[in-house]
Design a protein around this motif. Structure first.
Motif, short mmCIF file in Angstrom:
data_model
loop_
_atom_site.label_atom_id
_atom_site.label_comp_id
_atom_site.label_asym_id
_atom_site.label_seq_id
_atom_site.Cartn_x
_atom_site.Cartn_y
_atom_site.Cartn_z
N GLY A 1 0.82 -1.19 0.00
CA GLY A 1 0.00 0.00 0.00
C GLY A 1 0.86 1.25 0.00
O GLY A 1 2.09 1.18 -0.11
N THR A 2 0.22 2.39 0.14
CA THR A 2 0.97 3.65 0.12
C THR A 2 1.86 3.80 1.35
O THR A 2 2.83 4.56 1.33
N ASP A 3 1.54 3.07 2.43
CA ASP A 3 2.31 3.18 3.66
C ASP A 3 3.12 1.92 3.96
O ASP A 3 3.51 1.68 5.09
N GLY A 4 3.34 1.07 2.93
CA GLY A 4 4.16 -0.12 3.13
C GLY A 4 3.38 -1.40 2.88
O GLY A 4 2.25 -1.38 2.40
N TRP A 5 3.99 -2.53 3.23
CA TRP A 5 3.40 -3.83 2.98
C TRP A 5 2.37 -4.17 4.07
O TRP A 5 2.62 -3.95 5.25
N ARG A 6 1.24 -4.72 3.64
CA ARG A 6 0.18 -5.09 4.57
C ARG A 6 -0.34 -6.49 4.24
O ARG A 6 -0.41 -6.87 3.06
N VAL A 7 -0.69 -7.25 5.28
CA VAL A 7 -1.25 -8.58 5.11
C VAL A 7 -2.76 -8.48 4.98
O VAL A 7 -3.45 -8.11 5.94
N GLU A 8 -3.26 -8.76 3.79
CA GLU A 8 -4.71 -8.73 3.53
C GLU A 8 -4.94 -9.53 2.25
O GLU A 8 -4.96 -8.98 1.15
N PRO A 9 -5.09 -10.87 2.37
CA PRO A 9 -5.16 -11.74 1.19
C PRO A 9 -6.17 -11.32 0.14
O PRO A 9 -5.91 -11.44 -1.06
N ALA A 10 -7.30 -10.78 0.56
CA ALA A 10 -8.35 -10.43 -0.39
C ALA A 10 -7.95 -9.30 -1.33
O ALA A 10 -8.52 -9.15 -2.41
N ARG A 11 -6.95 -8.50 -0.94
CA ARG A 11 -6.54 -7.37 -1.77
C ARG A 11 -5.33 -7.69 -2.66
O ARG A 11 -4.92 -6.86 -3.46
N VAL A 12 -4.76 -8.87 -2.50
CA VAL A 12 -3.59 -9.23 -3.29
C VAL A 12 -4.01 -9.60 -4.70
O VAL A 12 -4.93 -10.40 -4.90
N VAL A 13 -3.36 -9.02 -5.70
CA VAL A 13 -3.67 -9.34 -7.09
C VAL A 13 -2.44 -9.84 -7.85
O VAL A 13 -2.56 -10.49 -8.89
N GLU A 14 -1.26 -9.60 -7.33
CA GLU A 14 -0.02 -9.92 -8.03
C GLU A 14 0.52 -11.28 -7.57
O GLU A 14 0.54 -11.58 -6.37
N PRO A 15 0.95 -12.14 -8.50
CA PRO A 15 1.60 -13.37 -8.07
C PRO A 15 2.92 -13.07 -7.37
O PRO A 15 3.53 -12.03 -7.62
#
Length: 251
Positions: free
Chosen positions: A114-128
Motif C-alpha cells: 500500500g501507500t504506507d508499506g506492505w500489509r497482510v490482507e489476502p483479499a486485496r492481493v492481485v499480483e503473483p
C-alpha cells in the motif's frame, strides 16, 4: 582444486510442477522429480524458481537441517514459523530460515504493498509472488532453529555484486550456517559488466530475469544457469535489464 568444468543448464530442462496456484521450476531433484545425477551442486541441494498465485501458498509444513534462503523478485510472501518468527518477504529483503533440529513454517502470497508499506490482507492481493528459494546443507545438523531478515538498498544491488547471505563474510547482510557458502545478487542495466566473484571450488550462476552474455559461455536467458567448477572468474555483460543470483560454494 578439481579440474575446471563449465556446465550450462537451460531453463527448459528444469523439472516443473504445475497446480492451479503454483508453478515451480527446480534446478535439482525435488519432490516427485528425481534424477540420481542431479541431486545438488556441492551443499546447494534446492534451487526452485516459484510463482504463487494471489491469496494462496504453502500452508504449515516441516523442515530440518537446511539453511533456507528466499529471494523475492516481485510480489511478496508472508512467513510464519513455529519459533514465533514472522515477516513479509519482498524484493530487496535478505531473508533466511535455519531449520536446524526441526521447524514448522508457512509461506503465503497474502500481502500487498500500500501507500504506507506492505500489509497482510489476502483479499486485496492481485499480483503473483515470483521468487527463488534455495536450500544449503548446514555444516552441523541439529542446530537450534533461527530466522533473520534485513533490508537491502537497491542502489547497492545495482552497483555490483552484493553478498546477501554468507557463512563467513562479515560484510554479508545475513549469516548462514555454512562456512564456505556465499550468496551474491546483482541487478544490471543493458551494457553493464560484472566479473564473477572470486571463486571457491564451485560457482552456481542463475539468471533470475533478463538476458546476459557470459565470457566463454555465450548468451543466457531467464531461467538459465551455469555450474562452474574450478574455473577462472568470467565476465558477464548485460544485454537487457537483468537480475543475477550466484552461489559461491566451497567443498
Amino acid at each position: 582444486m578439481p579440474e575446471a568444468t563449465i556446465e550450462i543448464r537451460r531453463a527448459d530442462g528444469r523439472f516443473e510442477t504445475r497446480t492451479d496456484w503454483l508453478r515451480s521450476r527446480s534446478s535439482f531433484s525435488f519432490g516427485p522429480h528425481y534424477d540420481p545425477d542431479n541431486v545438488g551442486f556441492g551443499p546447494l541441494v534446492v534451487h526452485n524458481h516459484e510463482l504463487v498465485s494471489a491469496g494462496t501458498g504453502f500452508d504449515t509444513h516441516p523442515h530440518a537441517d537446511a539453511e533456507i534462503v528466499t529471494w523475492v523478485l516481485s510480489g511478496a510472501l508472508v512467513h510464519q514459523d513455529s519459533s514465533g518468527h514472522s515477516g513479509i518477504i519482498h524484493p530487496g529483503l535478505a531473508q533466511r530460515m535455519s531449520a536446524g533440529s526441526g521447524i514448522l513454517h508457512s509461506e503465503r502470497n497474502d500481502a500487498y504493498r500500500g501507500t504506507d508499506g506492505w500489509r497482510v490482507e489476502p483479499a486485496r492481493v492481485v499480483e503473483p509472488a515470483d521468487y527463488v528459494q534455495m536450500w544449503i546443507l548446514p555444516d552441523e545438523s541439529g542446530l537450534i532453529p533461527s530466522y533473520d531478515q534485513r533490508e537491502l538498498d537497491r542502489d547497492d544491488l545495482a552497483a555490483g555484486w552484493l553478498p546477501v547471505a554468507s557463512g563467513s563474510r562479515t560484510d554479508a547482510a545475513i549469516m548462514i550456517n555454512s562456512a564456505d557458502s556465499t550468496f551474491w545478487v546483482t541487478i544490471m542495466k543493458p551494457g553493464d559488466r560484472r566479473v564473477l566473484p572470486a571463486q571457491q571450488v564451485r560457482i552456481h550462476l542463475y539468471v533470475a530475469r533478463g538476458t546476459v552474455a557470459v565470457q566463454e559461455i555465450g548468451e543466457l536467458g531467464e531461467g538459465d544457469a551455469v555450474r562452474l567448477t574450478g574455473a577462472e572468474p568470467l565476465t558477464v555483460n548485460a544485454l537487457s535489464e537483468s537480475e543475477l543470483l550466484l552461489w559461491e560454494l566451497g567443498r
